[in-house]
Design a protein around this motif. Structure first.
Motif, PDB file in Angstrom:
ATOM      1  N   GLU A  88     -51.725 -62.366   2.523  1.00 21.91           N
ATOM      2  CA  GLU A  88     -52.755 -62.823   1.589  1.00 21.91           C
ATOM      3  C   GLU A  88     -52.148 -63.666   0.477  1.00 21.91           C
ATOM      4  O   GLU A  88     -52.661 -64.734   0.161  1.00 21.91           O
ATOM      5  CB  GLU A  88     -53.488 -61.624   0.992  1.00 21.91           C
ATOM      6  CG  GLU A  88     -54.638 -62.032   0.109  1.00 21.91           C
ATOM      7  CD  GLU A  88     -55.491 -60.857  -0.297  1.00 21.91           C
ATOM      8  OE1 GLU A  88     -55.796 -60.753  -1.489  1.00 21.91           O
ATOM      9  OE2 GLU A  88     -55.848 -60.053   0.576  1.00 21.91           O
ATOM     10  N   ASP A 117     -46.815 -61.408  10.564  1.00 20.63           N
ATOM     11  CA  ASP A 117     -47.892 -62.236  11.101  1.00 20.63           C
ATOM     12  C   ASP A 117     -48.571 -62.960   9.945  1.00 20.63           C
ATOM     13  O   ASP A 117     -49.075 -62.328   9.007  1.00 20.63           O
ATOM     14  CB  ASP A 117     -48.891 -61.362  11.855  1.00 20.63           C
ATOM     15  CG  ASP A 117     -49.943 -62.160  12.590  1.00 20.63           C
ATOM     16  OD1 ASP A 117     -50.149 -63.351  12.269  1.00 20.63           O
ATOM     17  OD2 ASP A 117     -50.568 -61.587  13.497  1.00 20.63           O
ATOM     18  N   ALA A 118     -48.578 -64.280   9.983  1.00 21.02           N
ATOM     19  CA  ALA A 118     -49.096 -65.094   8.882  1.00 21.02           C
ATOM     20  C   ALA A 118     -50.571 -64.816   8.608  1.00 21.02           C
ATOM     21  O   ALA A 118     -51.027 -64.973   7.473  1.00 21.02           O
ATOM     22  CB  ALA A 118     -48.886 -66.569   9.181  1.00 21.02           C
ATOM     23  N   GLU A 119     -51.317 -64.391   9.610  1.00 16.65           N
ATOM     24  CA  GLU A 119     -52.728 -64.085   9.403  1.00 16.65           C
ATOM     25  C   GLU A 119     -52.917 -62.866   8.509  1.00 16.65           C
ATOM     26  O   GLU A 119     -53.975 -62.695   7.912  1.00 16.65           O
ATOM     27  CB  GLU A 119     -53.433 -63.878  10.740  1.00 16.65           C
ATOM     28  CG  GLU A 119     -53.543 -65.154  11.543  1.00 16.65           C
ATOM     29  CD  GLU A 119     -54.295 -64.969  12.850  1.00 16.65           C
ATOM     30  OE1 GLU A 119     -54.827 -63.867  13.091  1.00 16.65           O
ATOM     31  OE2 GLU A 119     -54.333 -65.935  13.624  1.00 16.65           O
ATOM     32  N   GLN A 120     -51.898 -62.015   8.411  1.00 18.07           N
ATOM     33  CA  GLN A 120     -51.981 -60.828   7.564  1.00 18.07           C
ATOM     34  C   GLN A 120     -51.620 -61.125   6.113  1.00 18.07           C
ATOM     35  O   GLN A 120     -52.001 -60.369   5.227  1.00 18.07           O
ATOM     36  CB  GLN A 120     -51.034 -59.732   8.069  1.00 18.07           C
ATOM     37  CG  GLN A 120     -51.452 -59.085   9.359  1.00 18.07           C
ATOM     38  CD  GLN A 120     -50.517 -57.955   9.713  1.00 18.07           C
ATOM     39  OE1 GLN A 120     -49.338 -58.177   9.969  1.00 18.07           O
ATOM     40  NE2 GLN A 120     -51.026 -56.748   9.705  1.00 18.07           N
ATOM     41  N   SER A 122     -47.748 -67.862  17.832  1.00 19.51           N
ATOM     42  CA  SER A 122     -48.273 -67.210  16.630  1.00 19.51           C
ATOM     43  C   SER A 122     -47.403 -67.624  15.458  1.00 19.51           C
ATOM     44  O   SER A 122     -46.198 -67.809  15.601  1.00 19.51           O
ATOM     45  CB  SER A 122     -48.228 -65.694  16.790  1.00 19.51           C
ATOM     46  OG  SER A 122     -49.043 -65.282  17.853  1.00 19.51           O
ATOM     47  N   LYS A 123     -48.015 -67.742  14.291  1.00 20.46           N
ATOM     48  CA  LYS A 123     -47.273 -68.101  13.091  1.00 20.46           C
ATOM     49  C   LYS A 123     -46.807 -66.828  12.394  1.00 20.46           C
ATOM     50  O   LYS A 123     -47.570 -65.879  12.242  1.00 20.46           O
ATOM     51  CB  LYS A 123     -48.133 -68.933  12.158  1.00 20.46           C
ATOM     52  CG  LYS A 123     -48.459 -70.302  12.716  1.00 20.46           C
ATOM     53  CD  LYS A 123     -48.862 -71.241  11.619  1.00 20.46           C
ATOM     54  CE  LYS A 123     -49.109 -72.628  12.149  1.00 20.46           C
ATOM     55  NZ  LYS A 123     -47.962 -73.288  12.668  1.00 20.46           N
ATOM     56  N   TYR A 124     -45.534 -66.849  11.999  1.00 21.32           N
ATOM     57  CA  TYR A 124     -44.945 -65.732  11.264  1.00 21.32           C
ATOM     58  C   TYR A 124     -44.311 -66.263   9.988  1.00 21.32           C
ATOM     59  O   TYR A 124     -43.667 -67.306   9.997  1.00 21.32           O
ATOM     60  CB  TYR A 124     -43.874 -65.030  12.108  1.00 21.32           C
ATOM     61  CG  TYR A 124     -44.452 -64.180  13.210  1.00 21.32           C
ATOM     62  CD1 TYR A 124     -44.734 -62.831  12.994  1.00 21.32           C
ATOM     63  CD2 TYR A 124     -44.730 -64.722  14.454  1.00 21.32           C
ATOM     64  CE1 TYR A 124     -45.278 -62.056  14.000  1.00 21.32           C
ATOM     65  CE2 TYR A 124     -45.282 -63.949  15.460  1.00 21.32           C
ATOM     66  CZ  TYR A 124     -45.549 -62.620  15.229  1.00 21.32           C
ATOM     67  OH  TYR A 124     -46.091 -61.847  16.215  1.00 21.32           O
TER      68      TYR A 124
END
Length: 159
Positions: A48, A43-46, A28-30
């Motif tokens: 914006e 978490d990079a998906e969070q 996972s990307k952080y």
């Protein structure tokens, strides 16, 4: 390009080995942010956006760690000072990392943003504390020998 100048991506000239591809697919990307000398992974998906030039509007009668709100492209975003949330003093230099938490956005006031890293879920260890006000969901070691604390952004708004 020097590695320290790369914030969100790293390109390589040679393709990774097959085992690396499998591990990279599971990782996972952080995004690493810094606050009071500690490294926190979000978490990079969070994430914006990151705002370096900001004006925070203060609000009355909010918890001490809520610094106020900002207007981001017509959306009102509450700003949580992670230093105050963790019982540390305010910092003069900071930036805002806007993150999605469920269907809401919040801004996290941090000292700075460092870089993006890949973290295998199996490398994340539980925190060695039984603190009920747990904002950190785990921790892991980075290749350069530093410890990364995994921040649970959803818990930032809860007392």
């Amino acid at each position: 390009m020097p590695e320290e100048n790369v914030l969100f991506a790293r390109e390589t000239d040679t393709p990774p080995a097959t085992d690396d591809v499998t591990a990279e697919a599971q990782a996972s990307k952080y995004l690493i942010c810094i606050s009071d000398g500690l490294l926190y992974g979000v978490d990079a998906e969070q994430v914006e956006t990151i705002i370096t030039d900001h004006t925070i509007t203060r609000l009355p009668r909010v918890p001490h760690y809520v610094r106020g709100i900002i207007n981001l492209r017509g959306q009102i975003i509450p700003i949580i000072d992670i230093r105050l949330r963790l019982g540390k003093p305010e910092a003069d230099e900071n930036c805002i990392m806007v993150v999605n938490v469920g269907s809401d956005c919040i801004g996290i006031l941090v000292d700075g943003v460092d870089k993006m890293v890949d973290v295998l879920p199996s490398s994340i260890l539980p925190m060695p504390t039984q603190n009920p006000q747990k904002l950190i969901s785990g921790m892991c070691s980075l290749p350069e020998g530093k410890t990364l604390l995994i921040l649970d952004c959803g818990l930032l708004l809860h007392e």
